[in-house]
Design an enzyme around this catalytic site. Structure first.
Site, short mmCIF file in Angstrom:
data_model
loop_
_atom_site.label_atom_id
_atom_site.label_comp_id
_atom_site.label_asym_id
_atom_site.label_seq_id
_atom_site.Cartn_x
_atom_site.Cartn_y
_atom_site.Cartn_z
N ASN A 89 4.50 2.69 -4.61
CA ASN A 89 4.15 3.92 -4.90
C ASN A 89 2.97 3.87 -5.36
OD1 ASN A 89 6.40 5.98 -4.45
ND2 ASN A 89 7.60 5.20 -5.79
N ARG A 106 5.37 10.49 -9.16
CA ARG A 106 4.66 8.83 -8.34
C ARG A 106 2.85 8.88 -8.51
NH1 ARG A 106 8.91 11.71 -6.21
NH2 ARG A 106 11.16 9.66 -6.36
N HIS A 160 6.88 11.28 -0.23
CA HIS A 160 7.44 10.81 -0.63
C HIS A 160 7.77 11.02 -2.11
CE1 HIS A 160 10.90 7.89 -2.80
NE2 HIS A 160 9.54 7.64 -2.97
#
Ligand code: TXD
Length: 319
Positions: A120, A88, A175
């Site tokens: 992202n 990411r 994340h």
């Protein structure tokens, strides 16, 4: 008067968002994309399904920010997704440039919107979106925790052969690979997961395997698809946040929110449980974390901070 929902990015997630919002009749939809044809084609295609699914909303596609003005909700997916083998974080450079354009576009036309960022690398991109736009910090939030928690709950439900409704859990923090499954507060049919481990219903090793699979949940799908990344579950997660805002449901949802001292951190976006209602992020909920969860959460925040330092090197204006 129907609400106005603008989707910046009409790609895989944007198109799915538009379809889900239409089926739920959450509001009129403006699909915005620099590739105007994609936005227009998808808007028209979904609109043509309205007689079948009996929904009545307006759908338009555009590449003109004027068409998005005075939106109640804006969901941002503009950017490039990963290719196999990419992390990411590898998307940082290109998606920072894109999010700066998006910030310029929305701050003038919809200064009062509730903005859900999906692009992202999420935690840094949502921070950049807030800084570039200057919009209120409680009105800009990132979507990741609902997706990560949903993946974890799904894998656990498959292992335990239980309906997903029986499982409650949160995945918090950044994340990325440092995300933290909050096992201490994970419940199965009202029972703490550690009780199920004690009773031998699930092995500790299997639980750890599920946590690891959740961290790699995005990469697993990227590998299968080869071109593009996950979009059905991310879109479903974004709609959950938009609906809680539009209907003032005050749901407690794991989202990337701006911390002002909660969990001992401030001036950073990270995945935490928040209450989303008509004022946006109305409260950040502080869970009692185990020592291990606290330590893993801090490591996750460090990972976000490192990536944000990289972002500031790319654009010193983010400092
Ligand atoms: O949990 C999460 N947050 C992640 C987010 C889950 C899955 C995917 N994640 C990320 O969402 C992914 O890594 C990407 O950064 C975004 C969007 O994923 P998607 O799969 O929808 O990417 P697409 O299909 O490539 O769509 C992106 C669209 C595409 O149509 C481009 O033309 C458009 O973005 N685009 C722009 N729109 C507006 N403005 C600008 N500048 C722009 N640049 C590209």
């Amino acid at each position: 008067m129907k609400k106005k929902i603008t989707l910046i990015g009409a790609g895989q997630i944007g198109g799915t968002l538009a379809h889900l919002i239409a089926l739920k009749e959450l509001g009129n939809v403006v699909l915005f994309d620099v590739a105007a044809g994609i936005a227009k084609g998808k808007a028209l295609d979904i609109a043509q399904s309205s007689p079948v699914n009996k929904f009545n909303i307006d759908l338009i596609g555009t590449d003109n920010y004027e068409d998005t003005k005075n939106s109640d909700v804006i969901i941002v997916t503009a950017g490039v997704p990963r290719k196999p083998g990419m992390t990411r974080d590898d998307l940082l450079g290109i998606n920072l440039k894109i999010i700066k354009q998006v910030a310029e576009g929305i701050k003038k036309t919809s200064p009062d919107a509730f903005v859900i960022c999906i692009t992202n690398p999420l935690d840094v991109i949502v921070m950049a979106l807030q800084k570039y736009s200057g919009m209120p910090k409680n009105k800009i939030v990132g979507m990741a925790g609902i997706l990560d928690s949903s993946r974890f709950i799904y894998f656990l439900s498959q292992e335990l052969k239980l309906p997903v409704q029986k499982i409650k859990s949160f995945v918090l923090g950044g994340h990325g690979d440092s995300m933290v499954a909050m096992l201490g507060s994970t419940e199965v049919d009202g029972k703490k997961i550690k009780e199920l481990v004690k009773e031998g219903i699930i092995q500790k090793e299997k639980l750890e395997e599920i946590v690891e699979r959740t961290k790699k949940g995005g990469a697993e799908i990227v590998k299968f698809l080869e071109k593009g990344s996950a979009f059905y579950a991310p879109a479903a997660s974004g709609v959950e946040m938009a609906e809680s805002y539009l209907k003032d449901l005050k749901k407690q949802l794991p989202c990337a929110a701006y911390l002002t001292g909660e969990y001992g951190f401030k001036e950073i976006y990270a995945g935490v449980p928040v209450i989303i209602g008509k004022s946006g992020v109305e409260k950040i909920v502080e869970l009692d974390l185990t020592d291990e969860e606290n330590s893993n959460f801090s490591k996750s925040i460090d990972a976000v901070k490192q990536l944000f330092d990289a972002a500031k090197k790319i654009d010193p204006k983010l400092a």
